[in-house]
Design a protein around this motif. Sequence first.
Motif, PDB file in Angstrom:
ATOM      1  N   ALA A 176      16.922  48.576   4.971  1.00  0.00           N
ATOM      2  CA  ALA A 176      16.667  49.165   6.298  1.00  0.00           C
ATOM      3  C   ALA A 176      16.683  50.694   6.267  1.00  0.00           C
ATOM      4  CB  ALA A 176      17.694  48.644   7.301  1.00  0.00           C
ATOM      5  N   GLY A 177      16.111  51.247   5.204  1.00  0.00           N
ATOM      6  CA  GLY A 177      16.001  52.699   5.108  1.00  0.00           C
ATOM      7  C   GLY A 177      17.265  53.420   4.712  1.00  0.00           C
ATOM      8  N   MET A 178      18.285  52.690   4.293  1.00  0.00           N
ATOM      9  CA  MET A 178      19.531  53.334   3.870  1.00  0.00           C
ATOM     10  C   MET A 178      19.942  52.847   2.487  1.00  0.00           C
ATOM     11  SD  MET A 178      22.331  51.317   6.260  1.00  0.00           S
ATOM     12  CE  MET A 178      21.263  51.159   7.689  1.00  0.00           C
ATOM     13  N   THR A 179      20.707  53.673   1.804  1.00  0.00           N
ATOM     14  CA  THR A 179      21.238  53.305   0.489  1.00  0.00           C
ATOM     15  C   THR A 179      22.669  52.819   0.664  1.00  0.00           C
ATOM     16  OG1 THR A 179      19.874  54.958  -0.646  1.00  0.00           O
ATOM     17  CG2 THR A 179      21.804  54.124  -1.823  1.00  0.00           C
ATOM     18  N   VAL A 180      22.924  51.592   0.237  1.00  0.00           N
ATOM     19  CA  VAL A 180      24.269  51.033   0.321  1.00  0.00           C
ATOM     20  C   VAL A 180      24.953  51.317  -1.017  1.00  0.00           C
ATOM     21  CG1 VAL A 180      25.657  48.975   0.760  1.00  0.00           C
ATOM     22  CG2 VAL A 180      23.381  49.200   1.801  1.00  0.00           C
ATOM     23  N   PRO A 181      26.058  52.077  -1.012  1.00  0.00           N
ATOM     24  CA  PRO A 181      26.713  52.446  -2.278  1.00  0.00           C
ATOM     25  C   PRO A 181      27.394  51.259  -2.949  1.00  0.00           C
ATOM     26  CG  PRO A 181      28.052  53.120  -0.416  1.00  0.00           C
ATOM     27  CD  PRO A 181      26.763  52.622   0.161  1.00  0.00           C
ATOM     28  N   SER A 182      27.712  51.434  -4.204  1.00  0.00           N
ATOM     29  CA  SER A 182      28.437  50.408  -4.954  1.00  0.00           C
ATOM     30  C   SER A 182      29.939  50.613  -4.802  1.00  0.00           C
ATOM     31  CB  SER A 182      28.070  50.476  -6.441  1.00  0.00           C
ATOM     32  OG  SER A 182      28.960  49.689  -7.203  1.00  0.00           O
ATOM     33  N   ALA A 183      30.666  49.516  -4.572  1.00  0.00           N
ATOM     34  CA  ALA A 183      32.127  49.592  -4.480  1.00  0.00           C
ATOM     35  C   ALA A 183      32.730  49.998  -5.811  1.00  0.00           C
ATOM     36  CB  ALA A 183      32.695  48.245  -4.035  1.00  0.00           C
ATOM     37  N   PHE A 184      31.996  49.781  -6.892  1.00  0.00           N
ATOM     38  CA  PHE A 184      32.494  50.112  -8.230  1.00  0.00           C
ATOM     39  C   PHE A 184      32.698  51.627  -8.375  1.00  0.00           C
ATOM     40  CE2 PHE A 184      31.437  45.873  -8.786  1.00  0.00           C
ATOM     41  CZ  PHE A 184      31.684  45.404 -10.060  1.00  0.00           C
ATOM     42  N   ASP A 185      31.939  52.396  -7.619  1.00  0.00           N
ATOM     43  CA  ASP A 185      32.066  53.850  -7.706  1.00  0.00           C
ATOM     44  C   ASP A 185      33.359  54.358  -7.069  1.00  0.00           C
ATOM     45  OD1 ASP A 185      29.589  53.898  -8.928  1.00  0.00           O
ATOM     46  OD2 ASP A 185      28.499  54.246  -7.055  1.00  0.00           O
ATOM     47  N   LEU A 186      33.968  53.506  -6.230  1.00  0.00           N
ATOM     48  CA  LEU A 186      35.181  53.905  -5.522  1.00  0.00           C
ATOM     49  C   LEU A 186      36.464  53.404  -6.182  1.00  0.00           C
ATOM     50  CD1 LEU A 186      34.060  53.269  -1.824  1.00  0.00           C
ATOM     51  CD2 LEU A 186      34.431  55.487  -2.916  1.00  0.00           C
ATOM     52  N   TYR A 187      36.391  52.197  -6.778  1.00  0.00           N
ATOM     53  CA  TYR A 187      37.611  51.569  -7.307  1.00  0.00           C
ATOM     54  C   TYR A 187      37.372  51.075  -8.735  1.00  0.00           C
ATOM     55  CZ  TYR A 187      38.621  51.807  -2.360  1.00  0.00           C
ATOM     56  OH  TYR A 187      38.807  52.271  -1.076  1.00  0.00           O
ATOM     57  N   ASP A 188      38.038  51.725  -9.661  1.00  0.00           N
ATOM     58  CA  ASP A 188      37.831  51.416 -11.079  1.00  0.00           C
ATOM     59  C   ASP A 188      38.250  49.994 -11.438  1.00  0.00           C
ATOM     60  OD1 ASP A 188      36.891  53.956 -11.501  1.00  0.00           O
ATOM     61  OD2 ASP A 188      38.844  54.784 -12.087  1.00  0.00           O
ATOM     62  N   GLY A 189      39.233  49.444 -10.718  1.00  0.00           N
ATOM     63  CA  GLY A 189      39.747  48.129 -11.079  1.00  0.00           C
ATOM     64  C   GLY A 189      38.842  46.973 -10.741  1.00  0.00           C
ATOM     65  N   LEU A 190      37.757  47.217 -10.013  1.00  0.00           N
ATOM     66  CA  LEU A 190      36.896  46.115  -9.580  1.00  0.00           C
ATOM     67  C   LEU A 190      36.185  45.413 -10.726  1.00  0.00           C
ATOM     68  CD1 LEU A 190      35.202  47.385  -6.296  1.00  0.00           C
ATOM     69  CD2 LEU A 190      37.016  45.706  -6.550  1.00  0.00           C
ATOM     70  N   ASP A 191      35.901  46.140 -11.796  1.00  0.00           N
ATOM     71  CA  ASP A 191      35.149  45.516 -12.879  1.00  0.00           C
ATOM     72  C   ASP A 191      35.948  44.438 -13.607  1.00  0.00           C
ATOM     73  OD1 ASP A 191      36.932  47.129 -14.204  1.00  0.00           O
ATOM     74  OD2 ASP A 191      35.431  48.321 -15.252  1.00  0.00           O
ATOM     75  N   ALA A 192      37.231  44.320 -13.305  1.00  0.00           N
ATOM     76  CA  ALA A 192      38.031  43.226 -13.881  1.00  0.00           C
ATOM     77  C   ALA A 192      37.746  41.912 -13.163  1.00  0.00           C
ATOM     78  CB  ALA A 192      39.516  43.552 -13.792  1.00  0.00           C
ATOM     79  N   TYR A 193      37.195  41.977 -11.957  1.00  0.00           N
ATOM     80  CA  TYR A 193      36.967  40.769 -11.157  1.00  0.00           C
ATOM     81  C   TYR A 193      35.518  40.592 -10.715  1.00  0.00           C
ATOM     82  CZ  TYR A 193      41.985  41.583 -10.750  1.00  0.00           C
ATOM     83  OH  TYR A 193      43.302  41.841 -11.034  1.00  0.00           O
ATOM     84  N   LEU A 194      34.766  41.658 -10.695  1.00  0.00           N
ATOM     85  CA  LEU A 194      33.382  41.623 -10.227  1.00  0.00           C
ATOM     86  C   LEU A 194      32.429  42.079 -11.327  1.00  0.00           C
ATOM     87  CD1 LEU A 194      33.884  43.319  -6.720  1.00  0.00           C
ATOM     88  CD2 LEU A 194      33.465  40.901  -7.157  1.00  0.00           C
ATOM     89  N   PRO A 195      31.113  41.802 -11.222  1.00  0.00           N
ATOM     90  CA  PRO A 195      30.505  41.072 -10.122  1.00  0.00           C
ATOM     91  C   PRO A 195      30.522  39.561 -10.366  1.00  0.00           C
ATOM     92  CG  PRO A 195      28.794  41.878 -11.569  1.00  0.00           C
ATOM     93  CD  PRO A 195      30.110  42.360 -12.138  1.00  0.00           C
TER      94      PRO A 195
END
Length: 335
Positions: free
Chosen positions: A230-249
């Motif tokens: 819808a004309g916007m860029t949705v950022p990645s949560a990975f850029d905010l929280y380093d620990g996410l890559d242990a559980y996601l994607p």
Amino acid sequence: MKKMFGTLAGAALLAAVGTSPAAAQDYPYRDITTAVVWGAGGGTDTINRMIMAEMEKHLPVSINVINQTGGVAGSNGMVYVMNQPDDGYTLVGLSESNVTAAVQGGWDKKFDYWYPFIVGGSPDLISVPANSPYSTLADLVEAAKAAPGSIPAAASGAGSIHHLNLLAIEKGAGVTFKFVPYKGSAPGQEAAIAGEVALVVTSLAEQAPLIAGGELKPLAMLTPETAEIAGMTVPSAFDLYDGLDAYLPLKQAIGFAVHNSASDDVKATLTEAFNAAMAGEAVAEWAAANNYDIGGQSGPEAQALFETLEANFAYTLQDLGVATVDPASLGIEKP
């Protein structure tokens, strides 16, 4: 003579019974029903209605789609189809989220009970109502840390991929939300729009029309990549929280299945219709327009994919402390 006539008449009757239309015709000779385990309007329901309509074009019968919701991780629908004959006339519409039903006590079988067909999937994201005070994921996380367990969150049913993604966000960001289960993605999204919950985790495909319509505000993709919607860029949560890559994607795998005990003829007929439908332009155009990635796996290939998902999801739930049944007791090997 009378006795001989009776014998011949009996033989003729037996022959007529043996060559009744049902016995003489190959599968399928009557309509097929697909029971979708998640609610109407959600991703699994939408994909099944689309692919069944395309498969009908390559079959001599119609395929009726119904919804059998409820239970743990879609277990009600799976149990319903399990209890039907394995003759290929009742299929189950399912997703990767159903692989967690066993470790959550929904039923007692491994996922290899099914012979699956995978149409595709869409990445998850976290969004809030359009009038929400939270404009970024960081805003939401800060509020959750200030009031642990008080912010209501929708993420379909317990054990769904959306629920797992919500748990992963909690674990990676060090917060706790108040999980409110719903019978599918559509009811959860409606709850967010109505203000019943403060946030919702579902797929991009499911949320896209609501985001474009200004009803939901996207905060972050739960993948390493950003997304344009819808004309916007949705950022990645990975850029905010380093620990996410242990559980996601955690990836979606949406489609349908027949009993693995079904005959080879049933499996071959369904596979031929599925492959023909997946090769058509209609499916590719639909997927591109609705933010889905195409899969196309079936049979042993799809079973191997679901086996991996089952192991990863089961032990992820165990690590997150929400599995009620030990995966090892079900014969699920740790990845």
